[in-house]
Design a protein around this motif. Structure first.
Motif, PDB file in Angstrom:
ATOM      1  N   SER A 248       0.638  -1.323  -0.066  1.00 40.83           N
ATOM      2  CA  SER A 248       0.297  -0.224   0.002  1.00 40.83           C
ATOM      3  C   SER A 248       1.274   1.450  -0.159  1.00 40.83           C
ATOM      4  O   SER A 248       0.252   2.616  -0.950  1.00 40.83           O
ATOM      5  N   THR A 249       1.649   1.380   0.958  1.00 44.92           N
ATOM      6  CA  THR A 249       2.781   2.183   0.761  1.00 44.92           C
ATOM      7  C   THR A 249       3.068   3.033  -0.944  1.00 44.92           C
ATOM      8  O   THR A 249       3.094   3.656  -1.119  1.00 44.92           O
ATOM      9  N   PHE A 250       3.975   1.837  -1.806  1.00 45.60           N
ATOM     10  CA  PHE A 250       4.231   2.339  -2.981  1.00 45.60           C
ATOM     11  C   PHE A 250       3.243   2.481  -3.881  1.00 45.60           C
ATOM     12  O   PHE A 250       3.031   3.717  -4.429  1.00 45.60           O
ATOM     13  N   ILE A 251       1.711   1.892  -3.481  1.00 51.66           N
ATOM     14  CA  ILE A 251       0.862   2.589  -3.835  1.00 51.66           C
ATOM     15  C   ILE A 251       0.333   3.610  -4.418  1.00 51.66           C
ATOM     16  O   ILE A 251       0.269   4.800  -4.608  1.00 51.66           O
ATOM     17  N   THR A 252       0.557   3.863  -2.577  1.00 54.35           N
ATOM     18  CA  THR A 252       0.530   5.866  -2.442  1.00 54.35           C
ATOM     19  C   THR A 252       1.097   6.494  -2.567  1.00 54.35           C
ATOM     20  O   THR A 252       1.170   7.497  -3.784  1.00 54.35           O
ATOM     21  N   PHE A 253       2.446   5.687  -3.184  1.00 48.04           N
ATOM     22  CA  PHE A 253       3.344   6.681  -4.291  1.00 48.04           C
ATOM     23  C   PHE A 253       2.891   6.966  -5.527  1.00 48.04           C
ATOM     24  O   PHE A 253       3.939   7.584  -6.195  1.00 48.04           O
ATOM     25  N   THR A 254       2.751   5.247  -6.030  1.00 51.23           N
ATOM     26  CA  THR A 254       2.729   5.685  -7.896  1.00 51.23           C
ATOM     27  C   THR A 254       1.817   6.527  -7.406  1.00 51.23           C
ATOM     28  O   THR A 254       1.371   7.285  -8.625  1.00 51.23           O
TER      29      THR A 254
END
Ligand code: HEM
Length: 417
Positions: A248-254
């Protein structure tokens, strides 16, 4: 004494590490113009290093070990006590094959499909809401998917609490005080919950598919033919589910990358897998998540005039290596095309560790992370439309791990199909 190697003269750099966060090692590598320097953290001598040559050295299992390198406070929150991250040699190798068997391309594809389906289901509800916070939705989406895929029963009423617990373990990493204790309590709750499920599978009162992660960890036998005790089995099953939720962290940065670089939206609308791939690789390189790794020197050796003494703690800079100007042109610019013709080596792009995952400690979930991120990017670009209201999207490079402050608020969501 290493006379050739820069030594940070400050008595103890724990405070500087907390103040500089992701940039602590990189700042000093630049200041000293050296890939390696010595310092003191938490009262002990530490060798810090960065760059691809240092990464290659760090993954030499004749020179380094993980046992004794992970602080107990990190084991009690993020990893679990005596988990795979703290093992070496035959024990590690045998255990690692189980993780890899659960993360094959078949499982990666299945997880990505489940994630896309779950995003579409959730988004049907978003159209009636004022706003949603992407990070909060991603946590729940990935928790539902990871548990379903793993064979772990999860009632809809539990989703938020369980998802929060998995994330609290991750966000306890650099924390002290209440955030650390929140992570500890989250881990205790999750271990009790998963352990009772492992016990039910063993008793036969819980029926689960034999190729599921739950069954696999419940029945795993180590290199000497012994089953895990149920608590250890729970720890290692959590070591599969928790990091899936943490994507989820990487998805938010995406989502942040899409907002800050809208020119890529048109390109990504074609759904071309190579474009999706380059974009998410750049997200994994550019944005901060795992900061640095620790290992202990196994036996004395010398590298670049530096004497590594048995038992010394060594940190390898992940964030800094992914921003090393010798490896990446204009490393502080977001530029997915850099991955177009790049032959990525095992030690120059290390957001999830370096080397070979089957023989060393490199993350076994990298393929899964990539597929889940690609599905999520495709969803954000091609399946919904939304507005981004004014909000604080800044992220700190001091907090470890970090996240855009607002968690990425979305409004006026509509479905494209
Ligand atoms: C190890 C990062 C996703 C399971 C690691 C390591 C890093 C990392 C930096 C340490 C490598 C080393 O010690 O040398 C990440 C990031 C992820 C992610 C940033 C994205 C959110 C996943 C997923 C799984 C997973 C989806 C699911 C299986 C593991 C395990 C280890 C590990 C079991 C320990 C491997 C070992 O000690 O041999 N990860 N990971 N990770 N990761 Fe991931």
């Amino acid at each position: 004494m290493n006379e050739q190697v820069p030594e940070d003269k400050t008595l103890d750099n724990t405070v500087a590490l907390m103040r500089e966060g992701y940039l602590f090692i990189r700042n000093r590598i630049e200041e000293y113009q050296s890939d390696i320097f010595e310092t003191h953290v938490l009262g002990q001598k530490v060798i810090c290093m960065g760059g691809s040559e240092a990464a290659k050295l760090f993954y030499d299992t004749d020179k380094f070990q993980r046992q004794g390198a992970v602080l107990k406070r990190i084991q009690k929150t993020l990893f679990g006590v005596n988990a795979i991250q703290t093992t070496d040699g035959r024990v590690h190798h045998h255990r690692k094959q189980v993780f890899l068997s659960l993360m094959t391309p078949f499982h990666q594809k299945r997880l990505a499909e489940l994630v896309m389906n779950q995003w579409i289901e959730s988004s049907k509800k978003w159209v009636n809401l004022d706003k949603i916070v992407l990070f909060e939705e991603a946590k729940k989406t990935l928790c539902r998917v990871a548990c379903h895929w793993a064979g772990v029963k999860l009632h809809e009423s539990e989703v938020k609490e369980r998802a929060d617990d998995f994330i609290s373990m991750v966000y306890a990493l650099g924390a002290v005080g209440p955030q650390h204790w929140k992570g500890r309590m989250a881990r205790n709750r999750a271990e009790n919950w998963i352990q009772s499920m492992i016990e039910d599978v063993r008793k036969g009162t819980e029926k689960v598919e034999e190729d599921s992660a739950l069954y696999t960890m419940a029945t795993y036998q180590d290199e000497e033919g012994n089953k895990f005790d149920p608590h250890m089995a729970a720890i290692e099953l959590i070591n599969v589910i928790r990091p899936i939720v943490a994507i989820s962290t990487f998805i938010t940065f995406t989502a942040l990358a899409l907002k800050d670089h809208p020119e890529y939206k048109e390109i990504l609308k074609s759904g071309n897998p190579q474009d999706l791939d380059m974009f998410i690789q750049e997200v994994r390189r550019y944005y901060p998540f795992a900061p640095f790794l620790g290992a202990k020197v196994k036996k004395d050796f010398i590298w670049k005039d530096c004497a590594f003494k048995e038992g010394m703690l060594v940190f390898l800079d992940i964030y800094g290596t992914n921003h090393d100007p010798r490896l990446w042109d204009n490393p502080n610019e977001f530029h997915p095309e850099r991955f177009k013709d790049r032959n990525v080596g095992p030690f120059d792009f290390i957001p999830q560790g370096g080397g070979d995952p089957s023989t060393g400690h490199r993350c076994p979930g990298e393929g899964t992370t990539i597929e889940v991120m690609k599905a999520s990017l495709d969803f954000l670009v091609n399946k919904i439309e939304f507005d981004i209201p004014a909000q604080d999207l800044s992220f700190s490079l001091v907090k470890i791990p970090t996240l855009p402050e607002s968690g990425f608020v979305m409004q006026n969501i509509s479905l494209k199909v």
